[in-house]
Write a protein that holds these residues in place. Structure first.
Motif, PDB file in Angstrom:
ATOM      1  N   TYR A   1     162.979   9.059  10.322  1.00 39.43           N
ATOM      2  CA  TYR A   1     161.602   9.312   9.892  1.00 39.43           C
ATOM      3  C   TYR A   1     161.294  10.805  10.009  1.00 39.43           C
ATOM      4  O   TYR A   1     160.745  11.418   9.083  1.00 39.43           O
ATOM      5  CB  TYR A   1     160.650   8.498  10.763  1.00 39.43           C
ATOM      6  N   GLN A   2     161.658  11.399  11.140  1.00 42.22           N
ATOM      7  CA  GLN A   2     161.437  12.828  11.366  1.00 42.22           C
ATOM      8  C   GLN A   2     162.193  13.662  10.328  1.00 42.22           C
ATOM      9  O   GLN A   2     161.647  14.623   9.774  1.00 42.22           O
ATOM     10  CB  GLN A   2     161.903  13.214  12.776  1.00 42.22           C
TER      11      GLN A   2
ATOM     12  N   GLY B   1     153.697   8.831  11.560  1.00 39.31           N
ATOM     13  CA  GLY B   1     154.394   9.302  12.742  1.00 39.31           C
ATOM     14  C   GLY B   1     154.818   8.203  13.699  1.00 39.31           C
ATOM     15  O   GLY B   1     154.854   7.021  13.341  1.00 39.31           O
ATOM     16  N   PRO B   2     155.159   8.636  14.919  1.00 34.10           N
ATOM     17  CA  PRO B   2     155.011  10.007  15.434  1.00 34.10           C
ATOM     18  C   PRO B   2     156.125  10.950  14.972  1.00 34.10           C
ATOM     19  O   PRO B   2     157.252  10.522  14.756  1.00 34.10           O
ATOM     20  CB  PRO B   2     155.059   9.816  16.946  1.00 34.10           C
ATOM     21  N   VAL B   3     155.768  12.232  14.824  1.00 30.37           N
ATOM     22  CA  VAL B   3     156.735  13.286  14.532  1.00 30.37           C
ATOM     23  C   VAL B   3     156.457  14.456  15.468  1.00 30.37           C
ATOM     24  O   VAL B   3     155.351  14.595  16.007  1.00 30.37           O
ATOM     25  CB  VAL B   3     156.652  13.771  13.075  1.00 30.37           C
ATOM     26  N   THR B   4     157.465  15.306  15.628  1.00 33.09           N
ATOM     27  CA  THR B   4     157.297  16.529  16.406  1.00 33.09           C
ATOM     28  C   THR B   4     157.329  17.713  15.454  1.00 33.09           C
ATOM     29  O   THR B   4     158.274  17.856  14.661  1.00 33.09           O
ATOM     30  CB  THR B   4     158.421  16.683  17.453  1.00 33.09           C
ATOM     31  N   VAL B   5     156.306  18.536  15.508  1.00 30.36           N
ATOM     32  CA  VAL B   5     156.234  19.705  14.629  1.00 30.36           C
ATOM     33  C   VAL B   5     157.308  20.707  15.044  1.00 30.36           C
ATOM     34  O   VAL B   5     157.357  21.103  16.210  1.00 30.36           O
ATOM     35  CB  VAL B   5     154.842  20.364  14.704  1.00 30.36           C
TER      36      VAL B   5
ATOM     37  N   GLU C   1     150.589  11.879  15.578  1.00 26.69           N
ATOM     38  CA  GLU C   1     150.634  10.491  15.142  1.00 26.69           C
ATOM     39  C   GLU C   1     149.255  10.091  14.637  1.00 26.69           C
ATOM     40  O   GLU C   1     148.224  10.593  15.107  1.00 26.69           O
ATOM     41  CB  GLU C   1     151.048   9.593  16.308  1.00 26.69           C
ATOM     42  N   VAL C   2     149.222   9.204  13.652  1.00 23.57           N
ATOM     43  CA  VAL C   2     147.975   8.642  13.149  1.00 23.57           C
ATOM     44  C   VAL C   2     148.101   7.125  13.169  1.00 23.57           C
ATOM     45  O   VAL C   2     149.067   6.568  12.637  1.00 23.57           O
ATOM     46  CB  VAL C   2     147.664   9.128  11.711  1.00 23.57           C
ATOM     47  N   LYS C   3     147.104   6.465  13.762  1.00 21.66           N
ATOM     48  CA  LYS C   3     147.082   5.002  13.815  1.00 21.66           C
ATOM     49  C   LYS C   3     145.727   4.515  13.322  1.00 21.66           C
ATOM     50  O   LYS C   3     144.691   4.867  13.902  1.00 21.66           O
ATOM     51  CB  LYS C   3     147.300   4.493  15.244  1.00 21.66           C
ATOM     52  N   GLY C   4     145.746   3.753  12.244  1.00 22.57           N
ATOM     53  CA  GLY C   4     144.497   3.228  11.708  1.00 22.57           C
ATOM     54  C   GLY C   4     143.482   4.293  11.379  1.00 22.57           C
ATOM     55  O   GLY C   4     142.270   4.077  11.500  1.00 22.57           O
ATOM     56  N   GLY C   5     143.962   5.472  10.956  1.00 22.86           N
ATOM     57  CA  GLY C   5     143.069   6.570  10.612  1.00 22.86           C
ATOM     58  C   GLY C   5     142.693   7.456  11.778  1.00 22.86           C
ATOM     59  O   GLY C   5     142.030   8.474  11.594  1.00 22.86           O
ATOM     60  N   GLN C   6     143.119   7.092  13.002  1.00 21.49           N
ATOM     61  CA  GLN C   6     142.795   7.883  14.190  1.00 21.49           C
ATOM     62  C   GLN C   6     143.952   8.831  14.517  1.00 21.49           C
ATOM     63  O   GLN C   6     145.104   8.423  14.588  1.00 21.49           O
ATOM     64  CB  GLN C   6     142.532   6.975  15.398  1.00 21.49           C
ATOM     65  N   LEU C   7     143.623  10.093  14.702  1.00 25.00           N
ATOM     66  CA  LEU C   7     144.620  11.118  14.976  1.00 25.00           C
ATOM     67  C   LEU C   7     144.919  11.203  16.472  1.00 25.00           C
ATOM     68  O   LEU C   7     144.012  11.185  17.311  1.00 25.00           O
ATOM     69  CB  LEU C   7     144.117  12.479  14.470  1.00 25.00           C
ATOM     70  N   TYR C   8     146.214  11.334  16.785  1.00 26.53           N
ATOM     71  CA  TYR C   8     146.673  11.541  18.160  1.00 26.53           C
ATOM     72  C   TYR C   8     147.589  12.768  18.165  1.00 26.53           C
ATOM     73  O   TYR C   8     148.467  12.906  17.319  1.00 26.53           O
ATOM     74  CB  TYR C   8     147.454  10.335  18.680  1.00 26.53           C
ATOM     75  N   VAL C   9     147.376  13.652  19.131  1.00 32.46           N
ATOM     76  CA  VAL C   9     148.239  14.817  19.318  1.00 32.46           C
ATOM     77  C   VAL C   9     148.731  14.828  20.752  1.00 32.46           C
ATOM     78  O   VAL C   9     147.924  14.779  21.695  1.00 32.46           O
ATOM     79  CB  VAL C   9     147.500  16.134  18.986  1.00 32.46           C
ATOM     80  N   ASN C  10     150.046  14.840  20.903  1.00 27.21           N
ATOM     81  CA  ASN C  10     150.688  14.793  22.214  1.00 27.21           C
ATOM     82  C   ASN C  10     150.243  13.568  23.015  1.00 27.21           C
ATOM     83  O   ASN C  10     150.030  13.628  24.234  1.00 27.21           O
ATOM     84  CB  ASN C  10     150.411  16.075  23.001  1.00 27.21           C
TER      85      ASN C  10
ATOM     86  N   GLU D   1     152.321  -0.225  11.657  1.00 29.23           N
ATOM     87  CA  GLU D   1     153.609  -0.853  11.920  1.00 29.23           C
ATOM     88  C   GLU D   1     154.537   0.183  12.536  1.00 29.23           C
ATOM     89  O   GLU D   1     154.842   1.196  11.908  1.00 29.23           O
ATOM     90  CB  GLU D   1     154.224  -1.400  10.626  1.00 29.23           C
ATOM     91  N   PRO D   2     154.995  -0.026  13.775  1.00 32.77           N
ATOM     92  CA  PRO D   2     155.860   0.950  14.458  1.00 32.77           C
ATOM     93  C   PRO D   2     157.152   1.202  13.676  1.00 32.77           C
ATOM     94  O   PRO D   2     157.713   0.290  13.070  1.00 32.77           O
ATOM     95  CB  PRO D   2     156.146   0.299  15.810  1.00 32.77           C
ATOM     96  N   GLU D   3     157.620   2.436  13.702  1.00 32.19           N
ATOM     97  CA  GLU D   3     158.864   2.797  13.034  1.00 32.19           C
ATOM     98  C   GLU D   3     160.062   2.438  13.913  1.00 32.19           C
ATOM     99  O   GLU D   3     160.033   2.615  15.129  1.00 32.19           O
ATOM    100  CB  GLU D   3     158.884   4.302  12.731  1.00 32.19           C
ATOM    101  N   GLU D   4     161.114   1.941  13.261  1.00 29.84           N
ATOM    102  CA  GLU D   4     162.318   1.566  14.002  1.00 29.84           C
ATOM    103  C   GLU D   4     163.249   2.755  14.222  1.00 29.84           C
ATOM    104  O   GLU D   4     163.855   2.886  15.282  1.00 29.84           O
ATOM    105  CB  GLU D   4     163.058   0.449  13.260  1.00 29.84           C
TER     106      GLU D   4
END
Length: 322
Positions: free
Chosen positions: A249-250, A271-275, A211-220, A241-244
């Motif tokens: 999306y995935q 994201g978030p997405v799962t690889v 997931e990326v929020k405001g340019g910041q990367l998040y993993v798990n 903006e959170p996805e509904e």
């Protein structure tokens, strides 16, 4: 793209075998037949040689040969072939025999070079030239590097079967891969990327949640600290903006179509997405100027050609890639 090189070598080899067969049955004894054979042979030899040279020197990245180079190559080969044709008009039988011997020697050199180059590129090392700023400052535009194709295992030519993996593909590796598009009409980042080779850094592997929020990367779910090799622009970040519908999306992301709906919003928020398993998430080190997995989806294992290994040009940038 090394398949094309192999096919070119096969064409040259097949033509040589046909020539030897014609010679054996005395089909080239006629001066008129010999002249046209000599002309056709020179055209084929020179065009194959020019293609192999441009392909290898161009990095074998699958980029189209420029119209200027293509035109110059064709004109040069036709010019030499025409010169050879008129040079054989008054050739005696002994001179024709010498010309044929010389032609066959050049043909052997050309197809042997093609086979050797394609073999090396299939199994061991491939040259690659950086075409964009997406990996800046780690890799600069114009950097020429070697890709270690044996690092993640050997691939049987013309198949996706691999064996002998020396190391796993892991987070932080810089990989070179064929763009994940099976349709030439598929548009990503403003154009068709079909058949092109890309270079990115592995950010996540199969099963990881990105997931990326405001340019910041998040993993798990964990914030990934910025690394020294990452580069960012001083820009205003788009609000998150959170996805509904995360399932949809995935699905759209896995189908490599997400950027056609979200555009540059994906630069800052994703994201978030799962690889998926046997897939990888790649991003450019120049995070705000990179067309990567945020935009066009996961990288299938079978598309990965190898690990970026060594910059060999320009001279002042010779180094191992980390």
């Amino acid at each position: 793209m090394e398949q094309r090189l192999f096919i070119v070598a096969c064409i040259m080899y097949a033509f040589t075998l046909c020539t030897l067969r014609l010679k054996k049955h005395n089909k080239l004894s006629s001066p008129k037949v010999f002249r046209w054979w000599h002309f056709a042979y020179l055209v084929l030899i020179l065009n194959c040689a020019i293609y192999i040279l441009l392909f290898v020197m161009g990095g074998g990245s699958g980029e189209a040969i420029s119209p200027v180079k293509l035109t110059l190559g064709v004109v040069a080969s036709l010019g030499c072939a025409i010169w050879g044709y008129f040079g054989s008009v008054k050739a005696t039988p002994e001179q024709r025999e010498k010309l044929m011997k010389k032609d066959l020697e050049w043909a052997n050199t050309v197809y042997f070079a093609g086979f050797v180059a394609s073999f090396v590129m299939f199994f061991f090392i491939q040259a690659f030239k950086i075409p964009s700023e997406s990996m800046q400052d780690t890799l600069l535009v114009g950097d020429q590097l070697f890709v270690n194709k044996a690092a993640y295992g050997f691939r049987i030519p013309l198949t996706d079967i691999r064996f002998g993996q020396f190391q796993p593909i892991k987070t932080g590796d810089i990989i070179v891969f064929r763009f994940p598009a099976k349709d030439k009409k598929q548009i990503n980042c403003g154009d068709s990327q079909y058949g092109r080779d890309f270079v990115k850094r592995v950010i996540a592997v199969g099963g990881d949640r990105v997931e990326v929020k405001g340019g910041q990367l998040y993993v798990n779910g964990e914030k990934v600290p910025h690394q020294p090799y990452e580069r960012y622009e001083q820009v205003d970040r788009l609000p998150f903006e959170p996805e509904e519908d995360l399932d949809l999306y995935q699905q759209v992301w896995e189908n490599h179509q997400l950027d056609n709906y979200y555009g540059m919003y994906l630069r800052d928020n994703f994201g978030p997405v799962t690889v998926p398993e046997n897939h990888y998430f790649g991003m450019g080190d120049n995070r705000d100027n990179s067309c990567d997995s945020r935009f066009w989806g996961p990288i299938p294992r079978e598309n990965i050609k190898g690990k970026a290994w060594f910059i060999h040009w320009p001279f002042d940038r010779i180094r191992l890639i980390k």
